[in-house]
Structures are given as structure tokens and as C-alpha cells.
Design a protein around this motif. Structure first.
Motif, mmCIF file in Angstrom:
data_model
loop_
_atom_site.group_PDB
_atom_site.id
_atom_site.type_symbol
_atom_site.label_atom_id
_atom_site.label_comp_id
_atom_site.label_asym_id
_atom_site.label_seq_id
_atom_site.Cartn_x
_atom_site.Cartn_y
_atom_site.Cartn_z
ATOM 1 N N SER A 130 -15.261 9.344 -101.507
ATOM 2 C CA SER A 130 -15.638 10.037 -100.277
ATOM 3 C C SER A 130 -15.075 11.456 -100.249
ATOM 4 O O SER A 130 -15.782 12.412 -99.920
ATOM 5 C CB SER A 130 -15.148 9.250 -99.057
ATOM 6 O OG SER A 130 -15.685 7.949 -99.037
ATOM 7 N N LEU A 131 -13.805 11.596 -100.609
ATOM 8 C CA LEU A 131 -13.207 12.929 -100.645
ATOM 9 C C LEU A 131 -13.870 13.797 -101.711
ATOM 10 O O LEU A 131 -14.101 14.995 -101.499
ATOM 11 C CB LEU A 131 -11.708 12.826 -100.922
ATOM 12 C CG LEU A 131 -10.820 12.320 -99.791
ATOM 13 C CD1 LEU A 131 -9.350 12.448 -100.188
ATOM 14 C CD2 LEU A 131 -11.068 13.081 -98.499
ATOM 15 N N ALA A 132 -14.182 13.198 -102.865
ATOM 16 C CA ALA A 132 -14.848 13.950 -103.925
ATOM 17 C C ALA A 132 -16.218 14.432 -103.466
ATOM 18 O O ALA A 132 -16.656 15.534 -103.842
ATOM 19 C CB ALA A 132 -14.985 13.088 -105.178
ATOM 20 N N SER A 133 -16.897 13.636 -102.653
ATOM 21 C CA SER A 133 -18.198 14.038 -102.121
ATOM 22 C C SER A 133 -18.064 15.252 -101.202
ATOM 23 O O SER A 133 -18.887 16.170 -101.237
ATOM 24 C CB SER A 133 -18.841 12.882 -101.351
ATOM 25 O OG SER A 133 -19.042 11.772 -102.185
ATOM 26 N N VAL A 134 -17.008 15.250 -100.391
ATOM 27 C CA VAL A 134 -16.763 16.391 -99.510
ATOM 28 C C VAL A 134 -16.497 17.644 -100.336
ATOM 29 O O VAL A 134 -17.043 18.727 -100.076
ATOM 30 C CB VAL A 134 -15.572 16.112 -98.572
ATOM 31 C CG1 VAL A 134 -15.238 17.351 -97.746
ATOM 32 C CG2 VAL A 134 -15.886 14.935 -97.652
#
Length: 206
Positions: A130-134
Motif C-alpha cells: 500500500s505504501l509502495a503504491s502511494v
């Protein structure tokens, strides 16, 4: 720099809420002292490092604008919203009365237990994806992406070691317990904010 502060703060606040890794470190520290908990801390950090490399590397190879890339972003957004909602819903319900572990595990055994505790927790994988997507949605350079990864690995190790050092001190543990509900609410708000930013970006690029 503003993006880095937002991502780093969200990651660190998420670390503050007790989970399986937290209680493993706590039990190790209570049973063997902070030195005995070092192995567990290193194992947990290593597992988080594996997730960070896999998540950021996996998202980086996806083609921006592709259906799969969009699916990863939407899944990450949904998970951040869900995690933020859980933080807000359960704020103040976490218990810090960790019980001493039985037996005296060796340092290597503690490291193995820490690695397994973190690597077998699917929430860790989902959180880092999720953080990598952001990060990917912000078109972050490879240099900054590396800085994010390095910060997260160091933050995990520093936090776990701080827990190991402080958990044996009853006064510090009680202070943290009193502050925990507010920290959990703040963590939930930060995660929901990240999800909203990601959703706005997806909507704007559609």
C-alpha cells in the motif's frame, strides 16, 4: 521532502500500535532482558526488509497507467482505508500486559522467531504494498524510493530496540499505555489521509 515526511510519519505511527511483533519483543525483553530481545528485533527487521524490497521493487516494475498498476493502487487504497478504520475503531483496546516467555531461547532462536513472526504476518505485506503504491503514484525518483526503504528498515529496528529497552520499566510502560489510544487514533487518521491522496491521484489520472 513533504512526501517523505508524510510516508515516514505514517509508517512510524503504524509501528506504535502493538501487534504480534511488539508482543514478541516484549515477552523476550521481560524474560531475558533487552540483550535477549536483540535477536527477535533483528529477525523482525530482516523480515520487514524483505517485504519492503519486494513491495517497492514489485510496484516499480509495473507500467504506470496499465490495468494491473491501477488494480494495485486501488487495492492499496482500500487496505489503507481498512487499516485506518481498524485503528480508529480499536483505539484504546490494546493491552500491554505482556507475559514472560517460558524458557531461555538462544539469540539465534530469538532471531528466527522474530523473522517468522513478521514474515508470516500478511498485514505486513499488504501494508508495504500500500505504501509502495502511494510512492509510485507520486512519481518518486529511485533515490527517494531508496531513502524511503532505508528509513523504514531503520525505523523498525530502532522502534523494536526501544521497546526492548523500555518494556522492563513499569513506569514507562504505563505512560505508553496511557498515550496509546491517542497514538492509535492519529495513526488511523494518517492512514486514511494517505488513502485519500492515493484515491485522488487515481481519479485525476483516469
Amino acid at each position: 521532502m513533504q512526501d517523505f515526511a508524510l510516508i515516514a510519519a505514517a509508517h512510524f505511527l503504524a509501528l506504535l500500535s502493538p501487534g504480534p511483533d511488539f508482543f514478541l519483543v516484549a515477552r523476550s525483553a521481560l524474560a531475558q532482558g533487552w540483550r535477549g530481545a536483540v535477536g527477535a528485533c533483528l529477525g523482525i527487521t530482516l523480515a520487514n526488509g524483505v517485504f519492503i524490497v519486494a513491495a517497492f521493487g514489485g510496484v516499480a516494475v509495473l507500467h504506470p497507467g496499465s490495468t494491473l498498476f491501477l488494480a494495485v493502487q486501488l487495492a492499496g487504497c482500500a487496505y489503507l482505508l481498512y487499516l485506518g478504520w481498524l485503528f480508529l475503531r480499536h483505539a484504546g483496546k490494546s493491552l500491554l500486559d505482556a507475559l514472560p516467555a517460558t524458557g531461555k531461547a538462544h539469540w539465534r532462536a530469538g532471531m528466527g522467531m522474530g523473522f517468522l513472526s513478521a514474515i508470516l504476518n500478511p498485514k505486513n505485506a499488504l501494508f508495504y504494498v500500500s505504501l509502495a503504491s502511494v510512492v509510485a503514484s507520486r512519481q518518486t525518483s529511485s533515490g527517494w524510493t531508496l531513502a524511503y526503504g532505508a528509513w523504514m528498515v531503520c525505523a523498525v529496528l530502532a522502534w523494536d530496540m526501544a521497546v526492548a529497552l523500555a518494556i522492563g520499566n513499569a513506569a514507562l510502560r504505563q505512560r505508553f499505555a496511557r498515550a496509546l489510544p491517542a497514538l492509535e487514533r492519529l495513526s488511523g487518521a494518517m492512514l486514511i489521509l494517505l488513502a485519500a491522496l492515493l484515491l485522488l491521484h487515481v481519479a485525476g489520472s483516469a
